[in-house]
Design a protein around this motif. Structure first.
Motif, PDB file in Angstrom:
ATOM      1  N   ARG A  18      -2.634  -4.665   7.163  1.00 29.40           N
ATOM      2  CA  ARG A  18      -3.399  -5.254   6.083  1.00 29.40           C
ATOM      3  C   ARG A  18      -2.563  -5.705   4.892  1.00 29.40           C
ATOM      4  O   ARG A  18      -2.962  -6.596   4.161  1.00 29.40           O
ATOM      5  CB  ARG A  18      -4.352  -4.163   5.611  1.00 29.40           C
ATOM      6  N   TYR A  19      -1.418  -5.041   4.677  1.00 34.31           N
ATOM      7  CA  TYR A  19      -0.612  -5.340   3.493  1.00 34.31           C
ATOM      8  C   TYR A  19       0.776  -5.801   3.909  1.00 34.31           C
ATOM      9  O   TYR A  19       1.232  -5.506   5.015  1.00 34.31           O
ATOM     10  CB  TYR A  19      -0.521  -4.091   2.601  1.00 34.31           C
ATOM     11  N   ASP A  20       1.440  -6.508   3.007  1.00 30.44           N
ATOM     12  CA  ASP A  20       2.790  -6.971   3.327  1.00 30.44           C
ATOM     13  C   ASP A  20       3.739  -5.795   3.521  1.00 30.44           C
ATOM     14  O   ASP A  20       4.608  -5.838   4.393  1.00 30.44           O
ATOM     15  CB  ASP A  20       3.302  -7.880   2.203  1.00 30.44           C
ATOM     16  N   TYR A  21       3.580  -4.784   2.685  1.00 31.82           N
ATOM     17  CA  TYR A  21       4.435  -3.604   2.800  1.00 31.82           C
ATOM     18  C   TYR A  21       3.599  -2.329   2.732  1.00 31.82           C
ATOM     19  O   TYR A  21       2.578  -2.288   2.054  1.00 31.82           O
ATOM     20  CB  TYR A  21       5.469  -3.551   1.656  1.00 31.82           C
ATOM     21  N   VAL A  22       4.092  -1.325   3.440  1.00 27.80           N
ATOM     22  CA  VAL A  22       3.526   0.018   3.308  1.00 27.80           C
ATOM     23  C   VAL A  22       4.670   0.929   2.905  1.00 27.80           C
ATOM     24  O   VAL A  22       5.739   0.897   3.527  1.00 27.80           O
ATOM     25  CB  VAL A  22       2.920   0.502   4.641  1.00 27.80           C
ATOM     26  N   MET A  35      13.298   2.327   7.148  1.00 30.82           N
ATOM     27  CA  MET A  35      12.339   1.223   7.169  1.00 30.82           C
ATOM     28  C   MET A  35      12.182   0.788   8.616  1.00 30.82           C
ATOM     29  O   MET A  35      13.166   0.659   9.344  1.00 30.82           O
ATOM     30  CB  MET A  35      12.908   0.088   6.322  1.00 30.82           C
ATOM     31  N   VAL A  36      10.930   0.605   9.040  1.00 32.55           N
ATOM     32  CA  VAL A  36      10.630   0.025  10.351  1.00 32.55           C
ATOM     33  C   VAL A  36       9.673  -1.135  10.094  1.00 32.55           C
ATOM     34  O   VAL A  36       8.588  -0.925   9.558  1.00 32.55           O
ATOM     35  CB  VAL A  36       9.932   1.039  11.278  1.00 32.55           C
ATOM     36  N   GLU A  37      10.083  -2.338  10.449  1.00 33.60           N
ATOM     37  CA  GLU A  37       9.292  -3.531  10.122  1.00 33.60           C
ATOM     38  C   GLU A  37       8.893  -3.476   8.646  1.00 33.60           C
ATOM     39  O   GLU A  37       9.766  -3.410   7.793  1.00 33.60           O
ATOM     40  CB  GLU A  37       8.109  -3.676  11.078  1.00 33.60           C
ATOM     41  N   ASN A  38       7.600  -3.472   8.358  1.00 33.68           N
ATOM     42  CA  ASN A  38       7.164  -3.507   6.951  1.00 33.68           C
ATOM     43  C   ASN A  38       6.808  -2.128   6.400  1.00 33.68           C
ATOM     44  O   ASN A  38       6.166  -2.028   5.352  1.00 33.68           O
ATOM     45  CB  ASN A  38       5.968  -4.459   6.784  1.00 33.68           C
ATOM     46  N   VAL A  39       7.227  -1.086   7.098  1.00 40.59           N
ATOM     47  CA  VAL A  39       6.897   0.277   6.660  1.00 40.59           C
ATOM     48  C   VAL A  39       8.155   0.981   6.143  1.00 40.59           C
ATOM     49  O   VAL A  39       9.167   1.055   6.845  1.00 40.59           O
ATOM     50  CB  VAL A  39       6.245   1.090   7.798  1.00 40.59           C
ATOM     51  N   ILE A  40       8.052   1.478   4.922  1.00 41.58           N
ATOM     52  CA  ILE A  40       9.176   2.090   4.217  1.00 41.58           C
ATOM     53  C   ILE A  40       8.870   3.567   4.012  1.00 41.58           C
ATOM     54  O   ILE A  40       7.856   3.922   3.412  1.00 41.58           O
ATOM     55  CB  ILE A  40       9.368   1.376   2.859  1.00 41.58           C
ATOM     56  N   VAL A  41       9.747   4.413   4.537  1.00 39.66           N
ATOM     57  CA  VAL A  41       9.480   5.854   4.559  1.00 39.66           C
ATOM     58  C   VAL A  41      10.441   6.556   3.596  1.00 39.66           C
ATOM     59  O   VAL A  41      11.663   6.494   3.772  1.00 39.66           O
ATOM     60  CB  VAL A  41       9.635   6.403   6.003  1.00 39.66           C
ATOM     61  N   MET A  42       9.875   7.208   2.580  1.00 41.68           N
ATOM     62  CA  MET A  42      10.694   7.819   1.533  1.00 41.68           C
ATOM     63  C   MET A  42      10.329   9.291   1.332  1.00 41.68           C
ATOM     64  O   MET A  42       9.267   9.745   1.745  1.00 41.68           O
ATOM     65  CB  MET A  42      10.492   7.063   0.217  1.00 41.68           C
ATOM     66  N   LEU A  90       7.526  -2.004  -8.132  1.00 35.02           N
ATOM     67  CA  LEU A  90       7.088  -3.067  -7.229  1.00 35.02           C
ATOM     68  C   LEU A  90       6.667  -4.280  -8.041  1.00 35.02           C
ATOM     69  O   LEU A  90       6.994  -5.420  -7.684  1.00 35.02           O
ATOM     70  CB  LEU A  90       5.912  -2.604  -6.357  1.00 35.02           C
ATOM     71  N   ASN A  91       5.939  -4.041  -9.121  1.00 34.77           N
ATOM     72  CA  ASN A  91       5.484  -5.184  -9.914  1.00 34.77           C
ATOM     73  C   ASN A  91       6.661  -5.972 -10.483  1.00 34.77           C
ATOM     74  O   ASN A  91       6.628  -7.198 -10.517  1.00 34.77           O
ATOM     75  CB  ASN A  91       4.558  -4.735 -11.042  1.00 34.77           C
ATOM     76  N   ASP A  92       7.712  -5.274 -10.909  1.00 38.32           N
ATOM     77  CA  ASP A  92       8.904  -5.970 -11.404  1.00 38.32           C
ATOM     78  C   ASP A  92       9.461  -6.923 -10.354  1.00 38.32           C
ATOM     79  O   ASP A  92      10.101  -7.927 -10.670  1.00 38.32           O
ATOM     80  CB  ASP A  92      10.007  -4.957 -11.769  1.00 38.32           C
ATOM     81  N   LYS A  93       9.241  -6.564  -9.118  1.00 41.96           N
ATOM     82  CA  LYS A  93       9.746  -7.362  -7.994  1.00 41.96           C
ATOM     83  C   LYS A  93       8.711  -8.401  -7.553  1.00 41.96           C
ATOM     84  O   LYS A  93       8.938  -9.154  -6.604  1.00 41.96           O
ATOM     85  CB  LYS A  93      10.022  -6.371  -6.838  1.00 41.96           C
ATOM     86  N   GLY A  94       7.542  -8.432  -8.199  1.00 38.49           N
ATOM     87  CA  GLY A  94       6.505  -9.381  -7.808  1.00 38.49           C
ATOM     88  C   GLY A  94       5.677  -8.927  -6.621  1.00 38.49           C
ATOM     89  O   GLY A  94       5.159  -9.741  -5.854  1.00 38.49           O
ATOM     90  N   ILE A  95       5.569  -7.608  -6.468  1.00 33.61           N
ATOM     91  CA  ILE A  95       4.749  -7.053  -5.388  1.00 33.61           C
ATOM     92  C   ILE A  95       3.649  -6.219  -6.019  1.00 33.61           C
ATOM     93  O   ILE A  95       3.903  -5.368  -6.873  1.00 33.61           O
ATOM     94  CB  ILE A  95       5.608  -6.176  -4.440  1.00 33.61           C
ATOM     95  N   ARG A  96       2.428  -6.492  -5.602  1.00 31.36           N
ATOM     96  CA  ARG A  96       1.289  -5.818  -6.216  1.00 31.36           C
ATOM     97  C   ARG A  96       0.863  -4.620  -5.385  1.00 31.36           C
ATOM     98  O   ARG A  96       0.587  -4.756  -4.192  1.00 31.36           O
ATOM     99  CB  ARG A  96       0.131  -6.799  -6.331  1.00 31.36           C
ATOM    100  N   LEU A  97       0.815  -3.460  -5.990  1.00 31.00           N
ATOM    101  CA  LEU A  97       0.277  -2.286  -5.295  1.00 31.00           C
ATOM    102  C   LEU A  97      -1.237  -2.468  -5.208  1.00 31.00           C
ATOM    103  O   LEU A  97      -1.937  -2.457  -6.212  1.00 31.00           O
ATOM    104  CB  LEU A  97       0.626  -0.996  -6.040  1.00 31.00           C
ATOM    105  N   CYS A 135       0.866  -1.180   0.000  1.00 29.88           N
ATOM    106  CA  CYS A 135       0.000   0.000   0.000  1.00 29.88           C
ATOM    107  C   CYS A 135       0.901   1.228   0.000  1.00 29.88           C
ATOM    108  O   CYS A 135       1.910   1.262   0.701  1.00 29.88           O
ATOM    109  CB  CYS A 135      -0.868  -0.010   1.249  1.00 29.88           C
ATOM    110  N   LEU A 136       0.541   2.194  -0.791  1.00 27.44           N
ATOM    111  CA  LEU A 136       1.295   3.449  -0.839  1.00 27.44           C
ATOM    112  C   LEU A 136       0.514   4.526  -0.100  1.00 27.44           C
ATOM    113  O   LEU A 136      -0.675   4.731  -0.376  1.00 27.44           O
ATOM    114  CB  LEU A 136       1.498   3.862  -2.301  1.00 27.44           C
ATOM    115  N   ILE A 137       1.173   5.203   0.827  1.00 23.18           N
ATOM    116  CA  ILE A 137       0.551   6.349   1.500  1.00 23.18           C
ATOM    117  C   ILE A 137       1.292   7.607   1.060  1.00 23.18           C
ATOM    118  O   ILE A 137       2.474   7.784   1.352  1.00 23.18           O
ATOM    119  CB  ILE A 137       0.597   6.196   3.032  1.00 23.18           C
ATOM    120  N   ILE A 138       0.585   8.441   0.328  1.00 25.37           N
ATOM    121  CA  ILE A 138       1.144   9.691  -0.191  1.00 25.37           C
ATOM    122  C   ILE A 138       0.767  10.775   0.814  1.00 25.37           C
ATOM    123  O   ILE A 138      -0.419  11.004   1.065  1.00 25.37           O
ATOM    124  CB  ILE A 138       0.544   9.995  -1.582  1.00 25.37           C
TER     125      ILE A 138
END
Lengths: 251, 251
Positions: free
Chosen positions: B65-69, B141-148, B35-42, B10-13
């Motif tokens: 809810r999602y594997d990654y945020v 990154m903290v657990e499954n949350v990636i902050v950019m 993400l899709n190239d990596k096999g991860i579905r947004l 999931c992307l949080i803008i």
């Protein structure tokens, strides 16, 4: 400052093609600006896939929380167009043929009418039609939920037709001051500005242009005089060499 | 078909400037494709304002809810950059200066270091840094949350640096068939296609080009052979005059 309650809206963008990156959403900025002109603040947006549970869940979460919910996408003639049925499900309303919408489609398509096209007349019971002068098949409104097409030209036409049905507040006005300084060098001034002028929102957006970097400082409020005072106070604190120009805008 | 579990994100803008329409998000399509190239579905995206409760709420709802945020925006040096503090709050983690991030900023800024710039080293305790070769201040990154960061060039560099740390599945592959027919005329064929080839997703996107209208039919699945068979079956049912060309793509 006007103490009128802020009127809010949430946009739900529906479609796998947005989430796959295939189609770039062009509707959010347009909707945000037109709503703001009406005094309605876009407070959240979500992009959800063409999956019933996701659409129903998002519609129900957002319609409880915001004054208005607008949806784009998923009201065409094919199997993946499930928005209308999902909105009926979200409200627990019967879903079926809207007589007036059906008449419009029959008149428009004539002998080219077919079951797929007529699906576009299936709506939650009691829906209010939103005229579509571009391709006829209407959008609709149920309570505070507004259902529109995803194709920008069609969505824009529908939006103009539904705006008069919406209740807005005071539009947010903004002034943008372009400063040729790094935002980190102005950080304390910006934070103080937001504190000193209660009710203004101060945003800072760094940019890099040919040969120069700087920051667009955006001062926003529903109180235009307050925005002017805050902008004036801010500009006084800057060296004139650093401020190139000021962009009046309304978003 | 590969029965591997689908990996989701999931992307949080984050940012008022997106919700006001002032800034047009350019990150979603890029992130979706990489993400899709990596096999991860947004699987979802949300746009939320610079308000603590909103960011904390979205991060917590989505990380469960999602594997990654992935988040974009709000990690700069000014008062409206509150993403890092909100992520700490969401996890119930202490929030403070990350020693390694601080060293990078001190080295980079030298005597231009200031408190606003050093704020960019404040992170949830135990965060893993994401390198930022463009402007140094790292994501994390903290657990499954990636902050950019929100600035596309910086975000893209951070994304490339964090992708190797993510676990993907099979990329979704797609074929696009461009057909010069209205989608409503193909609706039964498209619905049957999705039913007959369990595991493919069939999307149809009408277009209007100079003088002609038509439909892009996009057939997607993580099973490339299945996509080919479905596309072949679909094309067989069309008159060759109607199919202009086929766009191989990967989104």
């Amino acid at each position: 400052m006007n103490e009128k309650r802020i009127v809010t809206a949430c946009l739900i963008i529906i479609g796998n093609e947005i989430l796959s990156g295939r189609t770039v959403d062009a509707n959010l900025p347009h909707i945000a600006k037109r709503l703001n002109d009406k005094g309605i603040r876009l407070a959240e947006a979500r992009v959800v896939p063409d999956i019933e549970a996701e659409i129903v869940g998002a519609v129900n979460a957002c319609r409880a929380r915001y004054d208005y919910v607008l949806t784009t996408g998923g009201i065409g003639p094919t199997h993946d167009d499930i928005t209308s049925a999902c909105v009926a499900r979200a409200f627990g309303l019967p879903f079926g043929r809207h007589a007036q919408a059906a008449r419009r489609l029959e008149e428009f398509y004539g002998d080219k009418v077919n079951p797929a096209r007529m699906r576009m007349a299936d709506m939650p019971e009691g829906a209010t039609l939103i005229d579509n002068p571009v391709s006829i098949a209407p959008g609709f409104m149920v309570e505070n939920v507004i259902v529109m097409a995803g194709v920008p030209k069609i969505m824009q036409a529908m939006l103009e037709n539904v705006l008069p049905l919406m209740q807005g507040g005071d539009p947010v006005v903004s002034r943008t001051v372009v400063v040729y300084k790094a935002e980190s060098e102005m950080a304390p001034v910006l934070a103080a500005l937001e504190q000193d002028f209660a009710g203004v929102e101060v945003g800072s957006y760094p940019f890099f242009r040919v040969g120069r970097y700087g920051t667009s400082v955006v001062i926003r409020s529903a109180d235009a005089a307050l925005v002017d005072r805050a902008a004036g106070t801010f500009i006084e604190q800057l060296s004139t060499d650093d401020v190139e120009h000021e962009i009046p805008q309304n978003s």
